[in-house]
Write an enzyme that holds these catalytic residues in place. Structure first.
Site, PDB file in Angstrom:
ATOM      1  N   ASP A  21       0.839  -1.208   0.000  1.00  4.96           N
ATOM      2  CA  ASP A  21       0.000   0.000   0.000  1.00  4.96           C
ATOM      3  C   ASP A  21       0.871   1.256   0.000  1.00  4.96           C
ATOM      4  OD1 ASP A  21      -2.342   1.421  -0.031  1.00  4.96           O
ATOM      5  OD2 ASP A  21      -2.708   1.257   2.126  1.00  4.96           O
ATOM      6  N   HIS A  38       2.649   3.672  -8.985  1.00  3.64           N
ATOM      7  CA  HIS A  38       2.470   2.262  -9.341  1.00  3.64           C
ATOM      8  C   HIS A  38       3.696   1.735 -10.098  1.00  3.64           C
ATOM      9  CE1 HIS A  38      -1.476   2.288  -7.704  1.00  3.64           C
ATOM     10  NE2 HIS A  38      -2.028   3.038  -8.641  1.00  3.64           N
ATOM     11  N   LEU A 132      12.163 -19.519  -5.031  1.00  4.78           N
ATOM     12  CA  LEU A 132      11.044 -18.807  -4.393  1.00  4.78           C
ATOM     13  C   LEU A 132       9.808 -18.936  -5.275  1.00  4.78           C
ATOM     14  CD1 LEU A 132      10.106 -16.435  -2.293  1.00  4.78           C
ATOM     15  CD2 LEU A 132      10.544 -14.928  -4.223  1.00  4.78           C
TER      16      LEU A 132
END
Ligand code: FPP
Length: 250
Positions: A21, A38, A132
């Site tokens: 956020d 963004h 990962l």
């Protein structure tokens, strides 16, 4: 000693999730358009995923776009969907090089064709990554996921595949999008808000929660390692007492 060296490799959270956020506020604080926030947020995704792999985290789940985010101005939604396509195209080779496997959870049917196909291609091309698993939550919300699970369980009971008396917590976990993932150990939220916003509600039952004021575009390797070190200070009792845990560990 670097922060990475300070991390106890025997006690690394296997599954970390992040509510990313603060992109908009980061941009605003710099007099920029939200779009720039963004874009910078996408750069953080790469940095943090690679840092997580170096710390030997096994699963990193990122809240990239919530069900509720469809309600944002159409222009911003379009921009985010384009950004996903662009980021995926730019990063796939790097992900493969770093042994990072991409997976996705959420209502992918709602994604624009271009975003969905770029994502599916990336998932396929990175599928042999062993370091990962980077899970992108897209068009995801926990209540959507739980309602889906309830529907699927009801169908199972109706068709005689499931017996209602043998439905347990494990059954529900089996019907969630996260069914093949390890338990969530650590949930991080950037950007200063103290809430979970419909993200991994079931999975967060015993997760450690970590909130930071840092906006997502400023969240870097060091911030991730600080969160992991904080996690390692916690005693995870899972409802038991400290004394019981001490005995079990003797
Ligand atoms: C929240 O910031 C962030 C989002 C809704 C989008 C997250 C997307 C990215 C980080 C970019 C690309 C991601 C991937 C996986 C390639 P906000 O807009 O709610 O910020 P604000 O609360 O400050 O307005």
């Amino acid at each position: 000693m670097s922060l990475l060296d300070k991390i106890d490799k025997e006690n690394v959270p296997q599954h970390v999730a992040i509510i990313m956020d603060g992109n908009g506020r980061w941009a605003k604080s710099k007099g920029l358009d939200r779009t720039e926030g963004h874009k910078e947020g996408a750069v953080s995704v790469r940095k943090v995923a690679e840092a997580a792999a170096r710390a030997r985290v096994k699963f990193l789940t990122l809240y990239a776009f919530s069900t509720e985010n469809w309600l944002r101005p159409q222009e911003e939604v379009n921009m985010l969907m384009e950004l996903m396509v662009h980021t995926i195209a730019k990063e796939t080779e790097n992900l493969i090089k770093n042994g990072i496997r991409v997976q996705a959870i959420g209502d992918l049917q709602r994604l624009p064709k271009k975003t969905k196909s770029a994502l599916l291609q990336c998932i396929e091309q990175t599928s042999s990554g062993k370091n990962l698993t980077l899970v992108v939550a897209l068009s995801y919300s926990s209540r959507w996921e739980l309602a889906n699970a309830a529907k699927a369980i009801a169908v199972g009971v109706k068709n005689g595949v499931l017996d209602e008396n043998s439905i347990t917590e494990e059954t529900i976990s089996e019907y969630l999008a996260t069914k093949d993932m390890p338990e969530l150990d650590l949930l991080i939220r950037t950007g200063g808000e103290i809430r979970i916003s419909n993200f991994l509600l079931w999975q967060a039952a015993y997760a450690e929660l970590y909130f930071t004021d840092t906006f997502w575009p400023d969240f870097d390797e060091k911030c991730l390692y600080e969160a992991i070190l904080d996690f390692q200070k916690k005693e995870r009792r899972f409802g038991k007492t400290s004394e019981q845990l001490e005995k079990e560990n003797q």
